[in-house]
Scaffold this motif. Structure first.
Motif, PDB file in Angstrom:
ATOM      1  N   ALA A  28      -7.679  -3.147   3.498  1.00  0.00           N
ATOM      2  CA  ALA A  28      -8.501  -1.044   3.291  1.00  0.00           C
ATOM      3  C   ALA A  28      -7.863  -0.328   3.009  1.00  0.00           C
ATOM      4  N   SER A  29      -7.425   0.913   2.600  1.00  0.00           N
ATOM      5  CA  SER A  29      -6.264   1.855   2.602  1.00  0.00           C
ATOM      6  C   SER A  29      -6.845   2.652   2.062  1.00  0.00           C
ATOM      7  N   GLU A  30      -5.757   4.054   2.488  1.00  0.00           N
ATOM      8  CA  GLU A  30      -5.797   5.741   2.347  1.00  0.00           C
ATOM      9  C   GLU A  30      -5.973   5.456   1.238  1.00  0.00           C
ATOM     10  N   ASP A  31      -5.076   5.081   0.327  1.00  0.00           N
ATOM     11  CA  ASP A  31      -4.631   4.492  -1.265  1.00  0.00           C
ATOM     12  C   ASP A  31      -5.678   5.028  -2.125  1.00  0.00           C
ATOM     13  N   GLY A  32      -6.927   4.298  -1.760  1.00  0.00           N
ATOM     14  CA  GLY A  32      -8.568   4.067  -2.170  1.00  0.00           C
ATOM     15  C   GLY A  32      -8.555   2.685  -3.332  1.00  0.00           C
ATOM     16  N   THR A  33      -7.719   1.425  -2.458  1.00  0.00           N
ATOM     17  CA  THR A  33      -7.318   0.249  -2.918  1.00  0.00           C
ATOM     18  C   THR A  33      -7.602  -0.649  -1.959  1.00  0.00           C
ATOM     19  N   LEU A  34      -8.052  -1.679  -2.252  1.00  0.00           N
ATOM     20  CA  LEU A  34      -8.589  -2.940  -1.035  1.00  0.00           C
ATOM     21  C   LEU A  34      -7.442  -4.288  -1.417  1.00  0.00           C
ATOM     22  N   LYS A  35      -6.681  -4.935  -1.179  1.00  0.00           N
ATOM     23  CA  LYS A  35      -6.098  -5.270  -1.264  1.00  0.00           C
ATOM     24  C   LYS A  35      -5.813  -6.728  -0.987  1.00  0.00           C
ATOM     25  N   LEU A  36      -5.601  -8.166  -1.589  1.00  0.00           N
ATOM     26  CA  LEU A  36      -5.985  -9.079  -0.890  1.00  0.00           C
ATOM     27  C   LEU A  36      -4.787  -9.953  -0.834  1.00  0.00           C
ATOM     28  N   TRP A  37      -4.182 -10.566   0.288  1.00  0.00           N
ATOM     29  CA  TRP A  37      -3.051 -11.504   0.787  1.00  0.00           C
ATOM     30  C   TRP A  37      -3.652 -12.778   1.094  1.00  0.00           C
ATOM     31  N   ASN A  38      -2.437 -13.564   0.137  1.00  0.00           N
ATOM     32  CA  ASN A  38      -2.132 -15.172   0.701  1.00  0.00           C
ATOM     33  C   ASN A  38      -0.998 -15.147   1.524  1.00  0.00           C
ATOM     34  N   LEU A  39      -1.231 -15.249   2.029  1.00  0.00           N
ATOM     35  CA  LEU A  39      -0.110 -15.303   2.949  1.00  0.00           C
ATOM     36  C   LEU A  39       1.275 -16.620   3.038  1.00  0.00           C
ATOM     37  N   HIS A  81       1.262  -1.610   0.196  1.00  0.00           N
ATOM     38  CA  HIS A  81      -0.204  -0.115  -0.369  1.00  0.00           C
ATOM     39  C   HIS A  81       0.830   1.274  -0.118  1.00  0.00           C
ATOM     40  N   TYR A  82       0.702   2.100  -0.883  1.00  0.00           N
ATOM     41  CA  TYR A  82       0.883   3.610  -0.529  1.00  0.00           C
ATOM     42  C   TYR A  82       0.171   4.766   0.238  1.00  0.00           C
ATOM     43  N   ASP A  83      -0.605   4.475   1.019  1.00  0.00           N
ATOM     44  CA  ASP A  83      -0.995   4.595   2.402  1.00  0.00           C
ATOM     45  C   ASP A  83      -1.204   4.722   3.310  1.00  0.00           C
ATOM     46  N   GLY A  84      -1.895   4.941   5.057  1.00  0.00           N
ATOM     47  CA  GLY A  84      -2.285   4.217   5.672  1.00  0.00           C
ATOM     48  C   GLY A  84      -3.217   3.451   5.484  1.00  0.00           C
ATOM     49  N   ILE A  85      -3.146   2.314   6.545  1.00  0.00           N
ATOM     50  CA  ILE A  85      -4.014   0.945   6.060  1.00  0.00           C
ATOM     51  C   ILE A  85      -4.886   1.138   7.208  1.00  0.00           C
ATOM     52  N   ARG A  86      -6.445   1.730   7.372  1.00  0.00           N
ATOM     53  CA  ARG A  86      -7.682   1.793   8.461  1.00  0.00           C
ATOM     54  C   ARG A  86      -8.447   0.498   8.484  1.00  0.00           C
ATOM     55  N   ALA A  87      -7.999  -0.948   8.057  1.00  0.00           N
ATOM     56  CA  ALA A  87      -8.775  -1.692   8.296  1.00  0.00           C
ATOM     57  C   ALA A  87      -8.684  -2.834   8.076  1.00  0.00           C
ATOM     58  N   LEU A  88      -8.384  -4.216   8.154  1.00  0.00           N
ATOM     59  CA  LEU A  88      -8.170  -5.292   7.317  1.00  0.00           C
ATOM     60  C   LEU A  88      -9.207  -6.536   8.142  1.00  0.00           C
ATOM     61  N   VAL A  89      -9.289  -7.738   7.287  1.00  0.00           N
ATOM     62  CA  VAL A  89     -10.221  -8.520   7.909  1.00  0.00           C
ATOM     63  C   VAL A  89      -9.350  -9.588   7.445  1.00  0.00           C
ATOM     64  N   PHE A  90      -9.990 -10.602   8.404  1.00  0.00           N
ATOM     65  CA  PHE A  90      -9.115 -12.372   8.206  1.00  0.00           C
ATOM     66  C   PHE A  90     -10.129 -13.164   7.013  1.00  0.00           C
ATOM     67  N   HIS A  91      -8.885 -13.620   6.122  1.00  0.00           N
ATOM     68  CA  HIS A  91     -10.117 -14.892   5.831  1.00  0.00           C
ATOM     69  C   HIS A  91     -10.818 -16.392   6.534  1.00  0.00           C
ATOM     70  N   HIS A  92     -11.381 -16.706   6.376  1.00  0.00           N
ATOM     71  CA  HIS A  92     -12.433 -17.375   7.553  1.00  0.00           C
ATOM     72  C   HIS A  92     -11.827 -19.020   7.420  1.00  0.00           C
ATOM     73  N   THR A  93     -11.300 -19.265   6.595  1.00  0.00           N
ATOM     74  CA  THR A  93     -10.812 -20.655   6.121  1.00  0.00           C
ATOM     75  C   THR A  93      -8.941 -20.982   5.900  1.00  0.00           C
ATOM     76  N   GLU A  94      -8.814 -19.625   5.389  1.00  0.00           N
ATOM     77  CA  GLU A  94      -7.772 -20.504   4.716  1.00  0.00           C
ATOM     78  C   GLU A  94      -6.304 -18.778   5.243  1.00  0.00           C
ATOM     79  N   SER A  95      -5.547 -19.475   5.192  1.00  0.00           N
ATOM     80  CA  SER A  95      -4.114 -17.821   5.539  1.00  0.00           C
ATOM     81  C   SER A  95      -3.861 -16.933   5.018  1.00  0.00           C
ATOM     82  N   ALA A  96      -5.235 -15.981   4.568  1.00  0.00           N
ATOM     83  CA  ALA A  96      -4.994 -15.011   3.425  1.00  0.00           C
ATOM     84  C   ALA A  96      -6.438 -13.695   4.395  1.00  0.00           C
ATOM     85  N   LEU A  97      -5.428 -12.420   3.919  1.00  0.00           N
ATOM     86  CA  LEU A  97      -6.186 -11.979   4.274  1.00  0.00           C
ATOM     87  C   LEU A  97      -6.643 -10.698   3.882  1.00  0.00           C
ATOM     88  N   VAL A  98      -7.696  -9.519   3.858  1.00  0.00           N
ATOM     89  CA  VAL A  98      -7.974  -8.516   2.947  1.00  0.00           C
ATOM     90  C   VAL A  98      -8.054  -6.680   3.836  1.00  0.00           C
TER      91      VAL A  98
END
Length: 594
Positions: A297-308, A278-295
């Motif tokens: 949300a940033s002030e840069d206007g995007t959401l990003k999905l991460w596979n750990l 991300h290019y700016d502060g991250i305001r929120a995050l949430v985990f996937h219910h069963t997988e090692s992944a999370l989403v």
């Protein structure tokens, strides 16, 4: 250099004890005397008695500082008396054989007593260590050179009596006798001397030396590893002084399992992944219910999905870097909130563009460089007229709750034909909402928190407020609530406040169960683990703190983010089914701990 350092330490000691610099005319040992690089010249005790006197006084001072009193020195050890020159002792008494050369204490007892009195009346010197004492004695020859090897060995044995004085409790000695001698014999000598000291204290009626409990230790952050219960805010105003006694356990070697046998949630967490895209502060995050992944949300206007599971080695630290699997782009401005839908098939986001967007979670194993799939954005909800600060999803009721800076709290049906089911606080009677959550024990209730410090329990069926919880401070002054969460197994609501406090509220009576000062700055976010055992809090003081909900004590503190524009940590989360926690901050980083 060692002599110069000792002189500086003496000057500092004098200034701390007496408040003034030592007088220039004060008589002290000359420590600025240059040390020759060649072999030291032999000095006779008869021609220079002050050399032997000074060495004897230094040794005596060190023995007194480590706890060996005059009584022990005079009555319990002939060898000590001989070394210090307290009285004339025959070599046969010491078992050392004939005395070496033209030595002996020729001054007589009267002269020695006079010297001792002068030493006692002299001003106190700074505390010496065994190493500094050896350096002092090494610069001046205290004994004339002799050729009798047997006498040298006897003298060395006498000095080795004190070898244990410089050794720690771990048994690592500083002298040759400790390294090469019999360890059991040295230990018996120490025990014998300690017993002699105890006997003398009993005879003189002195109080016993206090012992330090072995359980007291120091944690990795510099705090005591004992855990103390936090003071409640109670009936007074929260002040910084309430944090003066805050201590936490942060021992990385600690590990305990929960009583239910699950090892998924440990007491100690360590950083594992760093999310840097991300290019700016991250305001929120949430985990996937069963997988090692999370989403995120940033002030840069995007959401990003991460596979750990897809990691790369970091360049500068031991943590692993993770590249995002997918970037969600549709918001026109900062994204402030995110919630995960049923079975993690969808996620929902809200931001400053006043819209709630539905996103289909793509395949976690997808190639980040695949072509754009327009089907990821499935729907858009419109109704709010200002920034959307909070989102919450109820899987049992399949309902989505949102709170906005326009003053309203809305309940949505996120089905194929989404619509707004009800709207609360339309007249802003409770103020501007900042956070919303569904009650875990009763999904038909939703809790909203407000800038005014109010916390209101709403009923989804009647669309009416049913209870106002006592979330304000005891003084009654309004204080902003930044986040609200619900206990997973009990009818308890937990609120995070701008006044550095955390409060626990009963959903049945509305009463405050417990209040505590939790951080050095505003508490911005909270998360409760699925078992309801631990609470995690984040703050603008840059720290994450893990709390035991049973006794309301802090069991670990983690410093993971840097401040930016006086803000630090915006969001924290527990994984619903795996041993993972995460935090997001104003420094544009998200970190995952295991």
């Amino acid at each position: 250099m060692l002599e110069y350092a000792l002189k500086q330490e003496r000057s500092k000691y004098h200034k701390l004890k007496f408040g003034t610099e030592p007088n220039q005319g004060e008589k002290r040992a000359d420590l600025s005397e240059p040390v020759s690089n060649g072999p030291a010249e032999t000095t006779s005790l008869e021609s220079n008695p002050l050399v032997w006197k000074e060495g004897r006084q230094l040794l005596r001072q060190y023995l007194e500082e480590v706890g060996y009193t005059d009584t022990i020195l005079d009555m319990r050890s002939k060898r000590v008396r001989s070394l210090l020159g307290r009285c004339s002792v025959e070599p046969s008494d010491l078992g050392l054989g004939p005395a070496p050369g033209p030595t002996g204490l020729n001054g007589g007892e009267s002269l020695l007593v006079k010297q001792i009195e002068e030493q006692i009346q002299s001003p106190p010197r700074p505390r010496l260590t065994l190493s500094s004492l050896c350096c002092q004695l090494a610069t001046k020859p205290l004994m004339p050179e002799v050729e009798d090897e047997e006498d040298d060995e006897d003298s060395e044995d006498a000095l080795n009596e004190f070898d244990f004085l410089g050794s720690g409790e771990n048994g690592e000695g500083s002298g040759d006798a400790r390294r090469t001698g019999d360890g059991n014999e040295l230990e018996s000598r120490r025990v014998k001397l300690q017993g002699m000291l105890a006997d003398l204290r009993d005879v003189d009626g002195l109080p016993p030396k206090p012992s330090i409990p072995s359980a007291i230790s120091t944690g990795s952050l510099g705090f005591s590893s004992d855990v103390f219960i936090m003071d409640t805010i109670g009936g007074g105003e929260v002040s910084l002084g309430d944090l003066a006694d805050l201590t936490v356990t942060n021992d990385n070697e600690l590990s305990c399992d929960l009583s239910d046998g699950k090892d998924a949630f440990k007491k100690t967490w360590n950083p594992k992944f760093t999310l840097r895209s991300h290019y700016d502060g991250i305001r929120a995050l949430v985990f996937h219910h069963t997988e090692s992944a999370l989403v995120t949300a940033s002030e840069d206007g995007t959401l990003k999905l991460w596979n750990l599971q897809k990691t790369v080695a970091a360049k500068k630290n031991a943590a692993l870097d993770v590249e995002p699997v997918y970037a969600f782009r549709a918001h026109r401005g900062p994204v402030l909130s995110v919630a995960m839908g049923c079975n993690s098939e969808y996620c929902y986001s809200g931001g400053t563009d006043t819209k709630i967007r539905f996103w289909r979670i793509p395949d976690l194993s997808m190639d980040p460089y695949d072509s754009y799939d327009p089907g990821v954005l499935s729907n858009v909800l419109e109704g709010h007229t200002d920034a959307i600060w909070g989102l919450a999803f109820s899987p049992s009721k399949n309902r989505l709750a949102s709170c906005s800076a326009d003053g309203t709290v809305r309940i949505w049906d996120p089905s194929e034909n989404p619509s707004c089911l009800s709207t609360y606080n339309t007249e802003r009677e409770y103020g501007i909402p900042t956070s919303v959550v569904f009650a875990s024990t009763d999904p038909a209730h939703v809790v909203a928190a407000f800038r005014t410090g109010n916390t209101v329990l709403y009923d989804l069926e009647t669309s009416q407020p049913i209870l106002t919880l006592e979330s304000r401070a005891a003084t009654g002054e309004p204080g902003q609530i930044n986040h609200v969460v619900s206990h997973p197994t009990q009818p308890v609501t937990i609120t995070a406040h701008d006044d550095r406090g955390i409060r626990f509220l009963d959903n049945r009576t509305g009463k405050a169960i417990h209040s505590m000062v939790a951080h050095l700055d505003a508490v911005t976010c909270l998360a409760v683990d699925p078992n309801g055992v631990f609470l995690m809090s984040g703050s603008h003081d840059c720290s994450l703190r893990l709390w035991n909900l049973d006794n309301k004590t802090c069991v670990q503190e983690i410093t993971a983010h840097r401040k930016k524009h006086e803000e630090a940590i915006h969001a924290v989360a527990f994984h619903p089914s795996k041993a993972l926690i995460a935090s997001a901050g104003a420094d544009a980083l998200a970190k995952v701990f295991v």
